[in-house]
Design a protein around this motif. Structure first.
Motif, mmCIF file in Angstrom:
data_model
loop_
_atom_site.group_PDB
_atom_site.id
_atom_site.type_symbol
_atom_site.label_atom_id
_atom_site.label_comp_id
_atom_site.label_asym_id
_atom_site.label_seq_id
_atom_site.Cartn_x
_atom_site.Cartn_y
_atom_site.Cartn_z
ATOM 1 N N THR A 22 0.810 -1.225 0.000
ATOM 2 C CA THR A 22 0.000 0.000 0.000
ATOM 3 C C THR A 22 0.840 1.269 0.000
ATOM 4 O OG1 THR A 22 -0.135 -0.101 2.430
ATOM 5 C CG2 THR A 22 -1.909 -1.122 1.180
ATOM 6 N N SER A 23 2.160 1.137 -0.135
ATOM 7 C CA SER A 23 3.015 2.328 -0.172
ATOM 8 C C SER A 23 4.228 2.037 -1.035
ATOM 9 C CB SER A 23 3.466 2.725 1.238
ATOM 10 O OG SER A 23 4.271 1.717 1.823
ATOM 11 N N ASP A 24 4.838 3.093 -1.563
ATOM 12 C CA ASP A 24 6.011 2.905 -2.403
ATOM 13 C C ASP A 24 7.279 3.061 -1.566
ATOM 14 O OD1 ASP A 24 6.244 5.628 -1.957
ATOM 15 O OD2 ASP A 24 5.484 6.168 -3.944
ATOM 16 N N ALA A 25 8.429 2.928 -2.230
ATOM 17 C CA ALA A 25 9.700 2.966 -1.511
ATOM 18 C C ALA A 25 9.948 4.328 -0.877
ATOM 19 C CB ALA A 25 10.841 2.604 -2.466
ATOM 20 N N GLU A 26 9.451 5.402 -1.518
ATOM 21 C CA GLU A 26 9.698 6.739 -0.984
ATOM 22 C C GLU A 26 8.960 6.973 0.330
ATOM 23 O OE1 GLU A 26 9.252 6.136 -4.251
ATOM 24 O OE2 GLU A 26 11.373 6.527 -4.665
ATOM 25 N N SER A 27 7.691 6.540 0.384
ATOM 26 C CA SER A 27 6.907 6.771 1.596
ATOM 27 C C SER A 27 7.140 5.712 2.675
ATOM 28 C CB SER A 27 5.410 6.818 1.250
ATOM 29 O OG SER A 27 4.999 5.613 0.638
ATOM 30 N N PHE A 28 7.723 4.598 2.277
ATOM 31 C CA PHE A 28 8.052 3.550 3.255
ATOM 32 C C PHE A 28 9.203 4.023 4.138
ATOM 33 C CE2 PHE A 28 10.737 -0.003 4.511
ATOM 34 C CZ PHE A 28 9.824 -0.874 5.086
ATOM 35 N N SER A 29 9.139 3.696 5.405
ATOM 36 C CA SER A 29 10.219 4.077 6.325
ATOM 37 C C SER A 29 10.403 3.000 7.382
ATOM 38 C CB SER A 29 9.911 5.412 7.014
ATOM 39 O OG SER A 29 8.824 5.277 7.914
ATOM 40 N N VAL A 30 11.603 2.958 7.939
ATOM 41 C CA VAL A 30 11.889 2.018 9.017
ATOM 42 C C VAL A 30 11.021 2.334 10.227
ATOM 43 C CG1 VAL A 30 13.668 1.150 10.578
ATOM 44 C CG2 VAL A 30 14.243 1.651 8.195
ATOM 45 N N ARG A 31 10.733 3.610 10.439
ATOM 46 C CA ARG A 31 9.887 3.996 11.571
ATOM 47 C C ARG A 31 8.475 3.426 11.420
ATOM 48 N NH1 ARG A 31 9.854 10.230 13.010
ATOM 49 N NH2 ARG A 31 12.023 9.634 13.419
ATOM 50 N N LYS A 32 7.914 3.495 10.197
ATOM 51 C CA LYS A 32 6.585 2.928 9.969
ATOM 52 C C LYS A 32 6.598 1.413 10.167
ATOM 53 C CE LYS A 32 4.877 6.393 6.688
ATOM 54 N NZ LYS A 32 4.421 6.634 5.286
ATOM 55 N N LEU A 33 7.665 0.778 9.707
ATOM 56 C CA LEU A 33 7.780 -0.662 9.876
ATOM 57 C C LEU A 33 7.861 -1.019 11.356
ATOM 58 C CD1 LEU A 33 8.186 -3.530 8.846
ATOM 59 C CD2 LEU A 33 10.614 -3.013 8.541
ATOM 60 N N ALA A 34 8.636 -0.265 12.103
ATOM 61 C CA ALA A 34 8.757 -0.523 13.543
ATOM 62 C C ALA A 34 7.404 -0.366 14.238
ATOM 63 C CB ALA A 34 9.791 0.422 14.152
ATOM 64 N N ALA A 35 6.646 0.657 13.837
ATOM 65 C CA ALA A 35 5.329 0.875 14.441
ATOM 66 C C ALA A 35 4.395 -0.296 14.136
ATOM 67 C CB ALA A 35 4.735 2.179 13.917
ATOM 68 N N ALA A 36 4.461 -0.818 12.914
ATOM 69 C CA ALA A 36 3.611 -1.961 12.545
ATOM 70 C C ALA A 36 3.969 -3.199 13.351
ATOM 71 C CB ALA A 36 3.752 -2.235 11.049
ATOM 72 N N LEU A 37 5.241 -3.315 13.719
ATOM 73 C CA LEU A 37 5.697 -4.463 14.492
ATOM 74 C C LEU A 37 5.555 -4.252 15.997
ATOM 75 C CD1 LEU A 37 8.930 -5.258 12.462
ATOM 76 C CD2 LEU A 37 6.921 -6.728 12.619
ATOM 77 N N GLY A 38 5.231 -3.014 16.385
ATOM 78 C CA GLY A 38 5.117 -2.719 17.806
ATOM 79 C C GLY A 38 6.449 -2.669 18.509
ATOM 80 N N THR A 39 7.457 -2.174 17.805
ATOM 81 C CA THR A 39 8.784 -2.069 18.392
ATOM 82 C C THR A 39 9.372 -0.706 18.032
ATOM 83 O OG1 THR A 39 10.934 -3.176 18.569
ATOM 84 C CG2 THR A 39 9.920 -3.114 16.386
ATOM 85 N N ASP A 40 10.639 -0.504 18.294
ATOM 86 C CA ASP A 40 11.274 0.762 17.935
ATOM 87 C C ASP A 40 12.283 0.536 16.817
ATOM 88 O OD1 ASP A 40 14.137 0.389 19.255
ATOM 89 O OD2 ASP A 40 12.637 -0.285 20.719
ATOM 90 N N SER A 41 12.620 1.614 16.128
ATOM 91 C CA SER A 41 13.499 1.532 14.964
ATOM 92 C C SER A 41 14.859 0.941 15.296
ATOM 93 C CB SER A 41 13.678 2.923 14.344
ATOM 94 O OG SER A 41 12.443 3.462 13.960
ATOM 95 N N SER A 42 15.364 1.229 16.472
ATOM 96 C CA SER A 42 16.704 0.768 16.828
ATOM 97 C C SER A 42 16.804 -0.753 16.813
ATOM 98 C CB SER A 42 17.099 1.305 18.209
ATOM 99 O OG SER A 42 16.205 0.830 19.208
ATOM 100 N N SER A 43 15.707 -1.431 17.168
ATOM 101 C CA SER A 43 15.741 -2.892 17.167
ATOM 102 C C SER A 43 15.849 -3.445 15.756
ATOM 103 C CB SER A 43 14.501 -3.459 17.855
ATOM 104 O OG SER A 43 13.330 -3.159 17.111
ATOM 105 N N LEU A 44 15.314 -2.717 14.772
ATOM 106 C CA LEU A 44 15.378 -3.163 13.383
ATOM 107 C C LEU A 44 16.756 -2.923 12.790
ATOM 108 C CD1 LEU A 44 11.908 -1.990 12.010
ATOM 109 C CD2 LEU A 44 12.540 -4.126 13.129
ATOM 110 N N TYR A 45 17.429 -1.894 13.272
ATOM 111 C CA TYR A 45 18.771 -1.599 12.760
ATOM 112 C C TYR A 45 19.801 -2.631 13.213
ATOM 113 C CZ TYR A 45 17.221 2.864 10.891
ATOM 114 O OH TYR A 45 16.582 3.833 10.154
ATOM 115 N N ARG A 46 19.407 -3.521 14.117
ATOM 116 C CA ARG A 46 20.282 -4.642 14.457
ATOM 117 C C ARG A 46 20.284 -5.673 13.336
ATOM 118 N NH1 ARG A 46 17.189 -4.620 19.512
ATOM 119 N NH2 ARG A 46 18.163 -3.182 20.988
#
Length: 217
Positions: A22-46
């Motif tokens: 539902t979104s392209d690469a420009e509007s996609f962000s690690v922050r949005k992904l973290a929110a969908a997973l119920g976590t914070d961005s720093s955990s994804l950067y691992r």
């Protein structure tokens, strides 16, 4: 106190792929992904150093899925055609990921599976080894371009697609015959880019493989 859940790499990539429906690469962000997973961005950067590395991994996961269960058919042209169609089908379910693949490429296990199969098929064709890398490059560019182009249409919302179709009809059927005589002559036979793409895909791949066949000693 209950600790924060640890998400696996595959779970992260699966959620990212769903967000990209539902979104392209420009509007996609690690922050949005973290929110969908119920976590914070720093955990994804691992798992991934940056957004680009994450997007490449999502594309590679799609390549792996395309090659899952693949059994090479007989004949080098049949192998290349089957591989191209499997990629088309896999990315057709994730058009935004197809655009990412066309832009960023991939270097993971899925990419290596595709590369190996294309190279094996070209070797089976009888081409001299010194010609295979260049032929491989052209095949991959062609397939990537066709899939990414088709994905651009597949990613449109229904209302956007209808708006584009209406603009196409106005531009073609309303063309001034004095200024655009050829366009006016063929106006009722010219088809929009989003129509009958499977047949065009098959014909273009077949034509390219026929050119390779001519070059075989």
């Amino acid at each position: 106190m209950t600790g924060r859940r640890r998400w696996t790499t595959d779970e992260i990539l699966g959620t990212a792929a769903e967000l990209l429906r539902t979104s392209d690469a420009e509007s996609f962000s690690v922050r949005k992904l973290a929110a969908a997973l119920g976590t914070d961005s720093s955990s994804l950067y691992r798992h991934f150093r940056n957004k680009t590395e994450l997007l490449r991994a999502v594309a590679d996961r799609t390549l792996e899925a395309a090659m899952d269960g693949y059994r090479p058919p007989d004949g080098w042209k049949e192998r290349l055609t089957a591989t191209a169609l499997r990629l088309r089908e896999a990315f057709g379910q994730h058009p935004q990921v197809a655009a990412i693949w066309g832009r960023y490429g991939s270097g993971g296990p899925g990419s290596r599976l595709v590369m190996e199969e294309v190279l094996q098929a070209l070797r089976a064709s009888g081409l001299p080894d010194e010609e295979i890398p260049a032929r491989y490059h052209r095949v991959v560019i062609l397939v990537t371009a066709l899939i990414a182009s088709e994905a651009g249409v597949g990613a449109l919302l229904p209302e956007e697609y209808e708006q584009g179709m209406e603009q196409f009809r106005v531009a073609v059927l309303g063309a001034d015959p004095d200024r655009f005589p050829a366009l006016s002559h063929f106006a009722r036979e010219i088809r929009p880019l989003g129509v009958d793409r499977r047949a065009a895909f098959d014909e273009i791949i077949a034509a390219h493989l026929a050119q390779i066949e001519i070059a075989i000693p």
